[in-house]
Design an enzyme around this catalytic site. Sequence first.
Site, PDB file in Angstrom:
ATOM      1  NE  ARG A 152      -5.873  -0.988  12.674  1.00  0.00           N
ATOM      2  CZ  ARG A 152      -5.201  -2.096  12.433  1.00  0.00           C
ATOM      3  NH1 ARG A 152      -5.785  -3.098  11.773  1.00  0.00           N
ATOM      4  NH2 ARG A 152      -3.945  -2.213  12.813  1.00  0.00           N
TER       5      ARG A 152
ATOM      6  CB  THR B 135      -2.158   2.608  19.347  1.00  0.00           C
ATOM      7  OG1 THR B 135      -1.423   3.682  18.758  1.00  0.00           O
ATOM      8  CG2 THR B 135      -2.779   3.092  20.640  1.00  0.00           C
ATOM      9  CE  LYS B 136       4.712  -1.554  20.230  1.00  0.00           C
ATOM     10  NZ  LYS B 136       5.918  -2.275  19.734  1.00  0.00           N
TER      11      LYS B 136
ATOM     12  NE  ARG C 204      -3.516   0.251  -0.192  1.00  0.00           N
ATOM     13  CZ  ARG C 204      -4.107   0.576  -1.344  1.00  0.00           C
ATOM     14  NH1 ARG C 204      -4.133  -0.298  -2.351  1.00  0.00           N
ATOM     15  NH2 ARG C 204      -4.658   1.761  -1.507  1.00  0.00           N
ATOM     16  CB  ILE C 205       3.407   2.616   2.303  1.00  0.00           C
ATOM     17  CG1 ILE C 205       2.401   2.713   3.455  1.00  0.00           C
ATOM     18  CG2 ILE C 205       4.362   3.809   2.326  1.00  0.00           C
ATOM     19  CD1 ILE C 205       1.464   3.905   3.384  1.00  0.00           C
TER      20      ILE C 205
ATOM     21  CB  SER D 281       3.106   5.728  12.713  1.00  0.00           C
ATOM     22  OG  SER D 281       2.661   6.701  13.658  1.00  0.00           O
ATOM     23  CB  CYS D 282      -0.210   7.260   8.882  1.00  0.00           C
ATOM     24  SG  CYS D 282      -1.161   5.992   9.748  1.00  0.00           S
ATOM     25  CB  THR D 283      -1.402   7.725  14.069  1.00  0.00           C
ATOM     26  OG1 THR D 283      -0.383   6.792  14.462  1.00  0.00           O
ATOM     27  CG2 THR D 283      -2.547   6.958  13.427  1.00  0.00           C
TER      28      THR D 283
END
EC number: 1.2.1.72
Length: 339
Positions: free
Chosen positions: A236, A213-214, A12-13, A154-156
């Site tokens: 999610r 999540t980290k 995906r990326i 990360s994206c977040t």
Amino acid sequence: MTIRIAINGFGRIGRSVVRALYESGKTDLFTLVSINELAPASGIAHLLKYDSTHGRFPFSVSEKENQLIINGDEIALTHIGNLNSLPWQQQNIDIVLDCTGKYGNKADGLSHINRGAKKVLFSHPGSQDIDATIIYGINHQTLTSSDRVVSNGSCTTNCIVPVIKVIDEAFGVESGSITTIHSSMHDQQVIDAYHKDLRLSRAASQSIIPVDTKLAAGIERILPKFKGRFEAIAVRVPTINVTAMDLSLTVNNDVCICDINQAIQAATSNHDLYGVLSYTEEPLVSVDFNHDPHSCIVDGNQTRVSHKRLIKMLVWCDNEWGFANRMLDTAMAMHQAEN
């Protein structure tokens, strides 16, 4: 002279990075020399041309023996599973964008370098021993020529850290909590099936699923002053792209909604955050942020303030497209740090 890049891992990326490279017109800055992906060439070409999330790729794509041809550009195609066998020296690679999600420590990065790459950028959080973790717009200016093994976070983290930093500089942040509302990912099941995480064994399209999540640790890594002052949880949801971040902050000064929104709006034109941070007051939903290149888009209509010092904000991001664009930005910053 353009920056010669290779992509290791074309999921995906990896595919989003290539799409972003061509769609943004940055092929005058980067030369995509090589793609290494275990999947067959026919599948690689097909999934680049046709994408259920981002639509048809608006450039010609074909494949022939050991090559992927994009818009007339001939890109070497390899299918090598061992990092110690990659042909980076022969291809004179400046930066490898490792988008496998599999590798992330200093030794992995040095494997790429030992094969001839000058630098490596991981598309996911790296271990503590790598040279740098970069959130573009926040700390990319700190890169030096000695930073050879780098993570793009990360994206977040890319989504939330710019917002926290802006609010902290304007009003002072004491502490915070975050709920990540993330679209489904490849580690989830289409229908119920065995998984070591029992929640991830459930059908992705049927439930809102809590996951680990980290993110709090990621925030502390970039903004160490907040060590122990943030907590995060994540779920999610049954959408295929775009993530929302529910951010709560306790600040040190009295504020109102207008103060918060004005601070964000002003920051969008900041040199470092231009193209990274965005702001909207339109009545939008998640699909409207699909293919948005920003790392974070603050929804001003959802800003709330309680007792003058407790802030709640809603921040959106395209967790694929925004992140892929930051991969290119960080790669450019790594190259510029060398010169």
